[in-house]
Design a protein around this motif. Structure first.
Motif, PDB file in Angstrom:
ATOM      1  N   ASN A 131       0.852  -1.199   0.000  1.00  0.00           N
ATOM      2  CA  ASN A 131       0.000   0.000   0.000  1.00  0.00           C
ATOM      3  C   ASN A 131       0.880   1.239   0.000  1.00  0.00           C
ATOM      4  N   GLU A 132       0.259   2.392   0.115  1.00  0.00           N
ATOM      5  CA  GLU A 132       0.998   3.660   0.001  1.00  0.00           C
ATOM      6  C   GLU A 132       1.480   4.195   1.348  1.00  0.00           C
ATOM      7  N   THR A 133       1.059   3.549   2.451  1.00  0.00           N
ATOM      8  CA  THR A 133       1.241   4.244   3.732  1.00  0.00           C
ATOM      9  C   THR A 133       1.906   3.436   4.842  1.00  0.00           C
ATOM     10  N   TRP A 168      -3.500  -0.196  -2.625  1.00  0.00           N
ATOM     11  CA  TRP A 168      -4.334  -0.072  -1.424  1.00  0.00           C
ATOM     12  C   TRP A 168      -4.704  -1.486  -0.967  1.00  0.00           C
ATOM     13  N   ASP A 169      -3.704  -2.171  -0.441  1.00  0.00           N
ATOM     14  CA  ASP A 169      -3.858  -3.551   0.041  1.00  0.00           C
ATOM     15  C   ASP A 169      -4.392  -4.479  -1.062  1.00  0.00           C
ATOM     16  N   GLN A 205      -4.588  10.193  -4.104  1.00  0.00           N
ATOM     17  CA  GLN A 205      -3.656   9.346  -3.378  1.00  0.00           C
ATOM     18  C   GLN A 205      -4.218   8.959  -2.014  1.00  0.00           C
ATOM     19  N   PRO A 206      -4.148   7.663  -1.659  1.00  0.00           N
ATOM     20  CA  PRO A 206      -4.554   7.266  -0.308  1.00  0.00           C
ATOM     21  C   PRO A 206      -3.552   7.775   0.728  1.00  0.00           C
ATOM     22  N   SER A 248      -4.898   5.189   7.032  1.00  0.00           N
ATOM     23  CA  SER A 248      -5.380   3.820   6.809  1.00  0.00           C
ATOM     24  C   SER A 248      -6.664   3.799   5.991  1.00  0.00           C
ATOM     25  N   ASN A 249      -7.381   4.937   5.949  1.00  0.00           N
ATOM     26  CA  ASN A 249      -8.678   4.910   5.247  1.00  0.00           C
ATOM     27  C   ASN A 249      -9.031   6.247   4.604  1.00  0.00           C
ATOM     28  N   GLY A 293      -7.924   9.754   1.871  1.00  0.00           N
ATOM     29  CA  GLY A 293      -7.296  10.030   0.585  1.00  0.00           C
ATOM     30  C   GLY A 293      -7.418  11.498   0.223  1.00  0.00           C
ATOM     31  N   PHE A 335     -13.964   4.874  -0.109  1.00  0.00           N
ATOM     32  CA  PHE A 335     -13.323   5.520   1.038  1.00  0.00           C
ATOM     33  C   PHE A 335     -14.325   6.224   1.960  1.00  0.00           C
TER      34      PHE A 335
END
Length: 304
Positions: free
Chosen positions: A8-10, A141-142, A204-205, A208-209, A211, A231
């Protein structure tokens, strides 16, 4: 060996490739510029100078050092723009996927060959020639992979159209167990405020939830609605056309609660802090004149 892992991005960042701005070459001629924002600054005489961009990348590297991230840099190619590491390859899960980049940028891949040599060869993927795909268009995103593309019949006329539908299908085949969703992006050769060069220029995310999103970056409203439903509207920070132009959605996460942003993004930075995030503000406005920002100049290799 490098054990790649990016889902994921984070998630907490452990290792990243960061581009370099040294020996960036002279200001390009107008006909050499790829994107409308660079053209705008070439014409205005405000195209960024090397020393400023080196300073900005040093500030970004400083944040990585602060958080104990392993940073890899490309080998230097003289008089060559090597800032945007995200364009040339990207990692999904434990696979290193080379982008089929614009032909005159192939040297950039050679400059990170020493990193690729540390990866299990079975994990290094080179797509077939007809597949065009760049890291800025691939968002993890997972269980989801979001891919920016351009579906217009005039695709080949747009040097700003970077990822084609062959690219989308290639990712679908590579990751049959993930939900791969493509987004048809607005492109312009002339007006940077109407050009989503990559998906990370309009979405962009973060966390955790949550964007960051620019509704008018999507050619189809249903693509925008897909993200709103996924989202939740209250979790999306909506940016306007001018904020999209300054690349508000092109921030970079070190962890779910730590985001690196440009110091002038006041409205966004306040919102992030209100939502419990640590915001690492750095100067990056000069680099943004080339239509790329923090996400564009980084290529994560390992996240927790």
């Amino acid at each position: 060996m490098l054990e790649l892992n990016v889902k994921n991005e984070t998630s907490r960042l452990k290792a990243v490739v960061l581009g370099i701005a040294n020996s960036n070459g002279p200001t390009p001629k107008l006909e050499e510029a790829y994107d409308p924002k660079s053209k705008e600054h070439i014409l205005a005489g405000t195209y960024p100078v090397e020393s400023d961009m080196v300073k900005e990348m040093k500030a970004l590297n400083g944040v990585f050092e602060k958080y104990g991230v392993d940073v890899y840099r490309p080998h230097l190619i003289k008089d060559y723009n090597q800032i945007f590491a995200r364009d040339i390859a990207f990692v999904i899960d434990d696979l290193f996927i080379k982008a089929n980049i614009l032909p005159d940028r192939e040297q950039e891949v050679e400059a990170i060959q020493y990193i690729i040599d540390q990866i299990d060869t079975s994990k290094v993927i080179t797509p077939p020639e007809k597949v065009h795909i760049e890291g800025g268009d691939v968002m993890l995103w997972d269980d989801h992979i979001f891919v920016g593309t351009y579906k217009g019949s005039d695709y080949k006329n747009y040097i700003t159209a970077r990822t084609n539908m062959y690219g989308v299908d290639f990712i679908k085949e590579l990751f049959p167990n993930k939900t791969v969703k493509e987004f048809d992006l607005v492109k312009s050769k002339l007006e940077p405020r109407d050009n989503a060069l990559h998906l990370d220029c309009c979405f962009q995310p973060i966390g955790s939830n949550k964007g960051i999103i620019f509704k008018n970056g999507f050619r189809e409203e249903q693509d925008y609605m897909y993200l709103v439903e996924l989202f939740g509207k209250e979790n999306l920070f909506h940016i306007d056309r001018e904020e999209m132009y300054h690349m508000y959605s092109n921030v970079f996460s070190i962890a779910p609660d730590v985001v690196i942003t440009e110091r002038n993004f006041t409205r966004l930075n306040n919102w992030l802090r209100e939502h419990g995030m640590t915001v690492e503000e750095i100067p990056y406005a000069e680099i943004s004149k080339q239509e790329g920002l923090l996400r564009c100049s980084t290529m994560p290799l390992i996240r927790e």
